[in-house]
Scaffold this motif. Structure first.
Motif: not given
Lengths: 307, 313, 270
Positions: B181-183, B186, B211, B254-256, B258-259, C211-214, C218, C252, C257
């Motif tokens: 999971x992404x959480x 890190x 990333x 996927x960041x700000x 992205x779209x 599960x990917x917040x990013x 987006x 979260x 990252x």
């Protein structure tokens, strides 16, 4: 683990209960009067009445079933119609021979199948272990047990008098019959062992263990086999029933005084109590062996218990 | 410099029916982290397995791999196993698939300690909880648990414990967080970095996510179709990529923005014999499809396999 | 046509403990969930594995049934309808799962899998060949791929086929359960691009579970954050993540990252 055993034991009890009821239903659903079968077509009515009374078939069905269950629990299986001996005593005399034969055949097939299957899985695709395994597997599946039994007798008891021809007195008497009985099952176990081991060898944890420098032997014996063998053991447990059945046939070939001969003779003589007793006995032994196989498998690989 | 490089790979080629690694060269010093960035089929996992000497039997390989100066090809399987025990270790992608499901975690750790370090049962029993503690699995119930009783993150920590148990000098982490999971990612990356720093290890971190590469790496090498297409310090490569493929990987995050970013819609097969990115590259021209560009050198120690990546030296 | 395509009101799915099994007293997939998905939007449901988001999605699409509460499709109570009506309604709501191997029958050619979907959609057999080609075209795949089997396709291509199959019934709503999690990053982006394209072309409404917040931040217009079976926060898109009023959302967010912001250095070398 304890809960697991409780669950499996409940299942065992349920299996036996269902078997008992089914047996009863089968006997009484089949058309025909057992008394007539016993006494013959031109029996006199008084004789028929007497026989019915003696086997209790003139009582209501529900009562008969309860009596039947009560008898089973007390190991009162009736008396032989032909010899007058108690069925329980007859069975107790013969059962050890049949069960020993089946167990020895099981041991033989495992001793043959597992090493061969594992070597074949570990070796190269076209290597010698693979070839031998395939050969044994094909022969075992193609050759019927009784034919193999006769051949073995011819070769190793007649031509080369190493083993005895008949009887069940010494351990030597059991060698040839258990080989003949076990080879067919060994073939199936061999294929299962090989497939299961091959699958485990391709799993990630084997690569990971190698990456940590663990010796190959240890990886094989401790890690791979612990995961590969449970399905093989489970299959062997299920096969035990087949071994019991095969034992019946081979007892004829090798003249062993076991359950097989008893059952076959009783069937031809229509000795109903003996037949019933033998069938119940087989059902019980088979269910018990399944239970034991399950428990052993779980003890060897605790992962099963979690499921 | 007297001390040999921790790892040096030269012109590594690995093939099955067709080549999956087509000439890889890498350098890694102790205490540094190299991110090997690539997607499926780029050859990154095969490259790692070669360093461990764990290629499948039907693979052929050429080129040289040197671990602290020693050439791997010179070793027998036994010697390789020894080196795997003490010099180089690997952490794999799916934590549960790479742990024996029929053995408790504690037993698996003690096994390594006994077999690889020759410790007695008592010593191993003493060391095991210390090792688990160092990867954040100090709770006592972990040692007596089976892999499927633990979460993915905990299994990965256990795998890391197994990997570092013998103090290797090189750690290879093959997409260690991709299946998590992404959480949780890190914290696993932090654990890897802390471990590598404290023990002065070198690490090759394989990933397809820039990333993660950004988070852990000193240097980055981007792989595509068995070749390195860009290489350099991570701060340089990830802020101003030279190769269009690296650019695409960045644009895919996927960041700000992205779209609003433009990405190629379809994938045409790359021209055989040409640049492996020529099927999708917005800058592709006939020269790109005709022949495979070499790895051009750029300022600040950077390299890029592209004829359109700024002025080559 | 109502503005809300799918709505959940106080939805719960709670299982009592089984006899003879060791475990918690009751198993809660999710409890007292209320969300409303506006037409044409991309609604994000984000949370860790096991938080109940997949179970919730299955109930919203009509595959599973909740133990309490109601599901409204186009304003109508789903389980209040007769079974035939419910089936018809449910056809307009499709689900796309995470690809690996489970979604497509490995023995069937792609074309066959799509045929099956078309039969379920009630399309006449005579039209099938044309439809298969159209569906593959919608997901930008070569129509020749209909002859291949799933293992011959890449992960990204398989996921496109799964999307094509979902489009066979001309749905108005699609629940996407981790549609890109197992894919490489550039393939992820191309699948997302495709989905967004299809949304505007075919007026679809999406529920994106991840599960990917990013990813969710987006592309989603509205987001609900889920933890251990409950919704902890709901709000407008990226703002929910950035302002993060609930402590779990903050957690979260802090754990995810981001490029450039948080480089770790070894030995302080630059």
């Amino acid at each position: 683990m304890g809960r697991f055993i409780v669950r499996r034991t409940l299942r065992l009890a349920a299996t036996i209960a269902v078997t008992v009821v089914l047996m009863f239903v089968a006997m009484h659903v089949v058309p025909g009067d057992p008394a007539l079968v016993i006494a013959g077509m031109d029996a006199k009515p008084e004789d028929l009445r007497r026989i019915r009374h003696s086997i209790g078939s003139d009582r209501p069905l529900g009562e008969q079933m309860l009596r039947w269950c009560g008898d089973l629990v007390n190991l009162r299986l009736g008396t032989s119609l032909t010899s007058g001996e108690e069925v329980t005593r007859l069975i107790v005399a013969r059962l050890p021979i049949t069960v020993s034969l089946a167990l020895l055949a099981m041991l033989f097939s495992l001793a043959l199948a597992i090493p061969l299957g594992v070597s074949a899985a570990c070796g190269r695709k076209g290597g010698i272990a693979s070839a031998i395994a395939t050969l044994v597997s094909q022969i075992g599946m193609a050759v019927p047990g009784f034919w193999l039994g006769i051949i073995l007798l011819l070769l190793f008891a007649v031509k080369l008098p190493i083993f005895p021809l008949f009887g069940a007195d010494t351990a030597l008497h059991f060698v040839l019959p258990s080989m003949a009985l076990g080879l067919g099952h060994a073939a199936v176990l061999l294929r299962m062992t090989r497939a299961s081991t091959e699958e485990e060898l391709s799993r990630g944890y084997v690569l990971a263990a190698r990456s940590r420098g663990l010796p190959r032997r240890r990886i094989l014996y401790v890690h791979v086999l612990r995961n590969a063998l449970p399905p093989v053991i489970a299959l062997a447990g299920v096969q035990f029933g087949g071994l019991l059945g095969g034992a019946v046939v081979l007892e004829q070939v090798f003249s062993l005084p076991g359950m097989g001969r008893l059952t076959l003779t009783a069937i031809t003589q229509r000795d109903l109590p003996v037949v019933q007793g033998c069938v119940i006995c087989f059902a019980f032994v088979f269910s018990l062996s399944s239970w034991l196989a399950d428990v052993l498998t779980a003890a060897a690989n605790p992962r099963i218990v979690l499921e | 410099m007297d001390e040999p490089l921790l790892l040096s790979v030269d012109d590594l080629v690995v093939s099955f029916e067709r080549p999956v690694v087509r000439g890889l060269s890498l350098r890694l010093e102790s205490g540094k982290v190299l991110a090997l960035v690539g997607e499926s089929g780029s050859g990154k996992t095969m490259s790692c397995l070669t360093i461990l000497g764990l290629l499948p039997q039907n693979a052929r390989h050429s080129g040289s791999v040197r671990l602290s100066g020693e050439k791997l090809a010179d070793f027998s399987e036994e010697d390789l196993a020894k080196r795997r025990r003490r010099r180089v270790a690997m952490v794999f992608q799916e934590p549960r698939a790479y742990l024996d499901p029929s053995m408790k975690i504690g037993d698996q750790i003690r096994e390594i300690l006994r077999f690889n370090l020759g410790q007695s049962r008592r010593e191993a029993a003493r060391r095991c909880p210390v090792l688990l503690e160092s990867v954040g699995l100090g709770a006592s119930r972990v040692a007596s648990a089976y892999p499927q009783e633990l979460s993915g993150g905990m299994c990965q920590r256990a795998s890391i414990a197994l990997a570092i148990s013998c103090d290797p000098s090189l750690l290879i982490a093959d997409e260690p967080t991709t299946a998590l999971d992404a959480s949780v990612q890190r914290s696993i990356l932090d654990l890897l970095l802390d471990t590598v720093t404290e023990r002065r290890m070198g690490m090759i971190f394989v990933t397809h996510d820039l990333r993660a590469a950004d988070y852990v790496a000193d240097t980055v090498a981007v792989m595509l179709d068995g070749l390195i297409v860009e290489e350099g310090k991570s701060s340089d490569v990830l802020s101003s990529p030279l190769h269009p493929y690296t650019r695409l990987l960045l644009d895919s995050l996927p960041d700000e923005g992205f779209l609003s970013r433009k990405r190629p819609m379809d994938e045409a097969p790359a021209a055989p014999g040409g640049c492996p990115f020529s099927g999708r590259c917005p800058l592709a021209e006939s020269a790109c499809r005709a022949s495979l560009p070499p790895l051009f050198s750029h300022p600040r120690g950077r390299k890029a396999r592209c004829i359109k990546a700024g002025a080559p030296r | 046509m109502s503005d809300t395509v799918v709505e959940a009101r106080n939805l719960s799915k709670v299982f009592p403990r089984r006899l003879l099994s060791s475990g918690p007293r009751r198993i809660v997939a999710f409890e007292d969930v209320s969300i409303a998905i506006p037409r044409g939007s991309v609604y994000g449901l984000v949370g860790e594995s096991g938080c109940g988001k997949s179970s919730l999605a299955r109930v919203l699409v009509g595959i599973d049934r909740a133990t309490k509460g109601s599901v409204l499709l186009e304003g109508r109570e789903l389980w209040g309808l007769g079974s035939k009506e419910r089936k018809t309604a449910a056809r307009r709501h499709q689900m796309v799962y995470q690809d690996p191997n489970g979604s497509l029958d490995p023995r069937h050619r792609i074309g066959t899998s799509l045929h099956e979907a078309l039969i379920a959609a009630g399309v006449k057999r005579a039209e099938h060949k044309k439809e298969v080609a159209r569906l593959l075209g919608l997901v930008r795949l070569d129509p020749d791929l209909a002859e291949r089997r799933p293992h011959e396709l890449s992960g990204g291509q398989r996921q496109r086929v799964v999307i094509a199959r979902a489009l066979a019934t001309s749905p108005s709503f699609m629940a996407l359960d981790e549609p890109v999690s197992s894919l490489d990053v550039s393939v992820q982006a191309s699948i997302i691009d495709l989905l967004m394209n299809l949304r505007s072309m075919m007026e679809l409404t999406y529920l994106l579970i991840s599960h990917d917040l990013a990813l969710v931040a987006a592309i989603c217009d509205r987001i609900s954050v889920m933890k251990s079976g409950s919704i902890v926060e709901t709000g407008k898109g990226r703002a929910v993540i950035e302002s993060a009023s609930h402590e779990y959302t903050r957690e979260l967010r802090d754990r995810s990252l981001v490029m450039g912001g948080n480089r770790r250095r070894i030995h302080g070398t630059a």
